[in-house]
Write an enzyme that holds these catalytic residues in place. Structure first.
Site, PDB file in Angstrom:
ATOM      1  N   ASN A 112       0.849  -1.196   0.000  1.00  0.00           N
ATOM      2  CA  ASN A 112       0.000   0.000   0.000  1.00  0.00           C
ATOM      3  C   ASN A 112       0.882   1.242   0.000  1.00  0.00           C
ATOM      4  O   ASN A 112       1.952   1.279   0.621  1.00  0.00           O
ATOM      5  CB  ASN A 112      -0.985   0.006   1.177  1.00  0.00           C
ATOM      6  CG  ASN A 112      -0.360  -0.109   2.540  1.00  0.00           C
ATOM      7  OD1 ASN A 112       0.676  -0.743   2.712  1.00  0.00           O
ATOM      8  ND2 ASN A 112      -0.998   0.478   3.536  1.00  0.00           N
ATOM      9  N   ILE A 113       0.427   2.225  -0.739  1.00  0.00           N
ATOM     10  CA  ILE A 113       1.164   3.479  -0.905  1.00  0.00           C
ATOM     11  C   ILE A 113       0.193   4.607  -0.597  1.00  0.00           C
ATOM     12  O   ILE A 113      -0.740   4.870  -1.367  1.00  0.00           O
ATOM     13  CB  ILE A 113       1.716   3.612  -2.340  1.00  0.00           C
ATOM     14  CG1 ILE A 113       2.604   2.407  -2.694  1.00  0.00           C
ATOM     15  CG2 ILE A 113       2.508   4.917  -2.477  1.00  0.00           C
ATOM     16  CD1 ILE A 113       2.997   2.327  -4.166  1.00  0.00           C
ATOM     17  N   CYS A 172      -4.110   0.538  -2.508  1.00  0.00           N
ATOM     18  CA  CYS A 172      -3.907  -0.666  -1.707  1.00  0.00           C
ATOM     19  C   CYS A 172      -2.815  -1.554  -2.311  1.00  0.00           C
ATOM     20  O   CYS A 172      -2.520  -1.479  -3.513  1.00  0.00           O
ATOM     21  CB  CYS A 172      -5.199  -1.479  -1.633  1.00  0.00           C
ATOM     22  SG  CYS A 172      -6.545  -0.695  -0.746  1.00  0.00           S
ATOM     23  N   GLU A 184      -2.970  -4.693  -2.964  1.00  0.00           N
ATOM     24  CA  GLU A 184      -3.500  -5.621  -3.973  1.00  0.00           C
ATOM     25  C   GLU A 184      -3.555  -4.961  -5.343  1.00  0.00           C
ATOM     26  O   GLU A 184      -3.171  -5.548  -6.357  1.00  0.00           O
ATOM     27  CB  GLU A 184      -4.911  -6.086  -3.579  1.00  0.00           C
ATOM     28  CG  GLU A 184      -4.971  -6.868  -2.280  1.00  0.00           C
ATOM     29  CD  GLU A 184      -5.203  -5.992  -1.058  1.00  0.00           C
ATOM     30  OE1 GLU A 184      -4.667  -4.860  -0.998  1.00  0.00           O
ATOM     31  OE2 GLU A 184      -5.917  -6.446  -0.153  1.00  0.00           O
ATOM     32  N   CYS A 206     -10.220  -4.792   0.290  1.00  0.00           N
ATOM     33  CA  CYS A 206     -11.333  -3.833   0.321  1.00  0.00           C
ATOM     34  C   CYS A 206     -12.233  -4.052  -0.897  1.00  0.00           C
ATOM     35  O   CYS A 206     -11.891  -4.777  -1.848  1.00  0.00           O
ATOM     36  CB  CYS A 206     -10.798  -2.403   0.356  1.00  0.00           C
ATOM     37  SG  CYS A 206     -10.227  -1.786  -1.247  1.00  0.00           S
ATOM     38  N   CYS A 212     -10.694  -3.224  -4.346  1.00  0.00           N
ATOM     39  CA  CYS A 212      -9.746  -4.240  -4.826  1.00  0.00           C
ATOM     40  C   CYS A 212     -10.487  -5.492  -5.300  1.00  0.00           C
ATOM     41  O   CYS A 212     -10.097  -6.104  -6.299  1.00  0.00           O
ATOM     42  CB  CYS A 212      -8.739  -4.588  -3.743  1.00  0.00           C
ATOM     43  SG  CYS A 212      -7.548  -3.264  -3.441  1.00  0.00           S
TER      44      CYS A 212
END
Ligand code: THU
Length: 144
Positions: free
Chosen positions: A42-43, A53, A55, A91, A94
């Site tokens: 995650n960034i 996220c 993913e 989430c 994603c």
């Protein structure tokens, strides 16, 4: 490639999480059907909605490299820099992105607390009645 190896890759990716705002660090490792692994973390961003996220980082890296056939993703997430991991489920955004590129019946989502302690679901289990390319008369581009 087994679950343990994929979780290990997710744990490594988690170390690169950029999450100064939430302190919640997530790593993901996406297994392509050709055996390649694409990792992501995650960034976060000071403009919170610009955060991505782990993913989606992994999926977008793969798609941008021309890879669209996926078998599984391992996710390792939890607060802080230690190993207090949760069964960190993806989430909704994603899950929807997975729906675009992954067969909901077969794509495996592995939530790893550790290499030994994990839970595994299909995309269909986590996104029942999902809306996908078929709804728009398109074929999902995930077949070999
Ligand atoms: N996050 C992920 O990267 N993946 C998940 O499955 C859940 C949440 C990130 C987004 C944000 O940086 C932080 O975790 C807290 O929501």
């Amino acid at each position: 490639m087994n679950q343990q190896e994929l979780i290990r890759a997710a744990l490594e990716a988690r170390k690169r999480s950029y999450s100064p705002y939430s302190g919640f660090q997530v790593g993901a490792a996406l297994l392509a059907r050709d055996g390649r692994i694409f990792t992501g973390c995650n960034i976060e961003n000071a403009g919170y909605s610009s955060t991505i996220c782990a993913e989606r980082t992994a999926i977008f890296k793969a798609v941008s490299e021309g890879v669209r056939n996926f078998a599984a993703i391992a996710i390792a997430g939890g607060p802080g820099e230690g190993e207090q991991l949760q069964y960190c489920a993806p989430c909704g955004v994603c899950r929807q992105v997975m729906m675009e590129f992954c067969d909901p019946e077969t794509f495996q989502i592995i939530l790893g607390k550790s290499q030994e302690d994990y839970r595994q679901y299909t995309l269909k289990e986590l996104l029942p009645l999902g809306f996908g390319p078929e709804n728009l008369g398109k074929e999902r581009m995930c077949d070999d």
